[in-house]
Scaffold this motif. Structure first.
Motif, short mmCIF file in Angstrom:
data_model
loop_
_atom_site.label_atom_id
_atom_site.label_comp_id
_atom_site.label_asym_id
_atom_site.label_seq_id
_atom_site.Cartn_x
_atom_site.Cartn_y
_atom_site.Cartn_z
N LEU A 67 -5.61 19.85 -16.23
CA LEU A 67 -4.42 19.88 -15.39
C LEU A 67 -3.88 21.31 -15.38
N CYS A 68 -3.87 21.94 -14.22
CA CYS A 68 -3.51 23.35 -14.12
C CYS A 68 -2.35 23.57 -13.14
N THR A 69 -1.51 22.58 -12.98
CA THR A 69 -0.36 22.73 -12.08
C THR A 69 0.78 23.44 -12.83
N PRO A 70 1.84 23.85 -12.12
CA PRO A 70 3.04 24.31 -12.83
C PRO A 70 3.54 23.21 -13.78
N ILE A 71 4.21 23.63 -14.86
CA ILE A 71 4.67 22.69 -15.88
C ILE A 71 5.41 21.49 -15.31
N GLY A 72 6.29 21.73 -14.35
CA GLY A 72 7.14 20.66 -13.84
C GLY A 72 6.37 19.57 -13.09
#
Lengths: 282, 282
Positions: free
Chosen positions: A63-68
């Protein structure tokens, strides 16, 4: 291995380039069709689509999305994953993410590759971004023992320097060296801006500011959304760091108020001695 | 003009190189015979000696010693100066020096060329060190009106950017952008070093520290004697800055404790907007 990457930005795209170079099949997912197209074109993925069914055959998913977005994205993809798949993330905080993500997907392990550039987005992706950079894995007592060897081997194949620690210890360590500096540096910018009552002194300060101010204020003048996210997701460790920092500052003010110049020099000498261990010159 | 330079280090030597290049006769004074010899050899002075009588014929004398020596050195040379000579200094603080130095030599004006390199000493002297760098002059209501035009012309001939302000305003401006950052940055180093009770977290923090920590901690890990001197000679302005800084920090802690994330993001956005005016990107 068949490896999935959700979120095709600098980190996801760079992981894809390296992992394909190592012979893995890389399947990408991004909300934007255009990003999927670019990722395929630059060779960061074998194939990419906005739909989560592309992940169905993956053995390992990053998972490489922004933290939020990590938690909602994990929720959205979990029904599409192979039950044997291992899930990991690249978020820069761990405790507040590892617990909910392990709940969504028990075969989850938290990760934090500490690499980056000033750029972001799929077009900033590059080979060998993680070489000789720290990559922290944060297993918990509940982590399935099968998971660590698989992810460890992938991390080592990126030529990263592997650190293994608990989510809470990771968070306190990065609070000290990454999140506290942002707050310290932002407050340095805020002090003259919010407190200097004489505009001519503020203007002179701005004109005279040089490399010392430039360096000390750099991370405090960075992306406000990223700063907010790291504080929001690491608030306990950051508050601990900030309160200790405030004690240090109170101590410095006391040294000045009591004109204890030899004490101040000794304090500064201690810090000059402490620094090399942090900046790789020890 | 015949120009004297007392203290032949990086600043004194570089001034000498430029002023000789501009056609002035430069007479140097240094406690060390060896420094005098080197200064002559590299062309930073026409002649240099450890004895103050070398200054007897000078029209303008620059005091370029470390801050802590400026007053005793002025005392030591004053009997040897031409009564018409103008005296100036290059110290990085002004109010606490301008008053006693003006008392010792009424034809005194404070100055602060804001240039330097990581090196020090006569062998670090270089041409054009002051080109496009700020040079602050701090006349007072008591400064003889004849003095400003003479020193202004010399400063401008170095191609420096001239600023004229009062000693107190100078000191508050450099407290904000030069002295406060040293304290802020030193306290950042002191926080994990003095407060992290778990050695494995401290070690992990040291291992993970990267460019953000490197930059933010740089000036705090610098020369402790210089840090002490700037605090000692600029203690009032620095204390003012430190107390305002502490208020900013308290405000940040409150934002975190009340989980006011939008307030934190707005604060960080304000600092990102404030920074370009300080770092020449406005």
């Amino acid at each position: 291995m068949r490896i999935g990457i959700v979120g095709l930005g600098l980190i996801g795209g760079s992981l894809g380039l390296d992992l394909r170079g190592l012979g893995h099949t890389v399947l990408g997912m991004s909300r934007k069709q255009e990003t999927c197209r670019i990722a395929e074109k630059i060779g960061a993925v074998d194939q990419a689509r906005p739909e989560p069914d592309i992940l169905a055959t993956c053995d390992l998913v990053f998972l490489c999305t922004p933290i939020g977005l990590l938690i909602p994205v994990a929720e959205a993809i979990q029904l599409h994953l192979n039950p044997a798949a291992i899930l990991t993330d690249v978020g820069s905080v761990k405790a507040s993410l590892v617990a909910p993500l392990s709940h969504i997907w028990p075969r989850f392990i938290g990760g934090h590759p500490m690499a980056g550039t000033a750029e972001s987005g799929i077009l900033a992706a590059q080979n060998n971004l993680f070489v000789n950079r720290p990559y922290v894995l944060t297993p918990t007592p509940e982590t399935d023992p099968e998971i660590m060897p698989v992810v460890t081997e992938v991390v080592k194949s990126l030529q990263s320097i592997l650190y293994v620690t608990s989510p809470a210890e990771h968070d306190q360590a990065v609070a000290w060296i990454s999140h506290l500096p942002v707050m310290v540096s932002a407050a340095l910018l805020g002090s003259p801006t919010n407190h200097e009552s004489q505009p001519e002194i503020l203007e002179l300060a701005q004109a005279l500011a040089s490399s010392g101010f430039r360096d000390t204020s750099r991370v405090g003048g960075g992306n406000p959304e990223l700063g907010r996210m790291m504080a929001e997701y690491n608030s306990i460790a950051l508050l601990t760091s900030l309160k200790h920092y405030q004690q240090e500052l109170t101590g410095l003010i006391e040294l000045l108020e009591t004109q204890n110049w030899s004490g101040l020099e000794a304090y500064l000498a201690q810090q000059a001695q402490a620094r090399p261990a942090f900046v790789g010159e020890a």
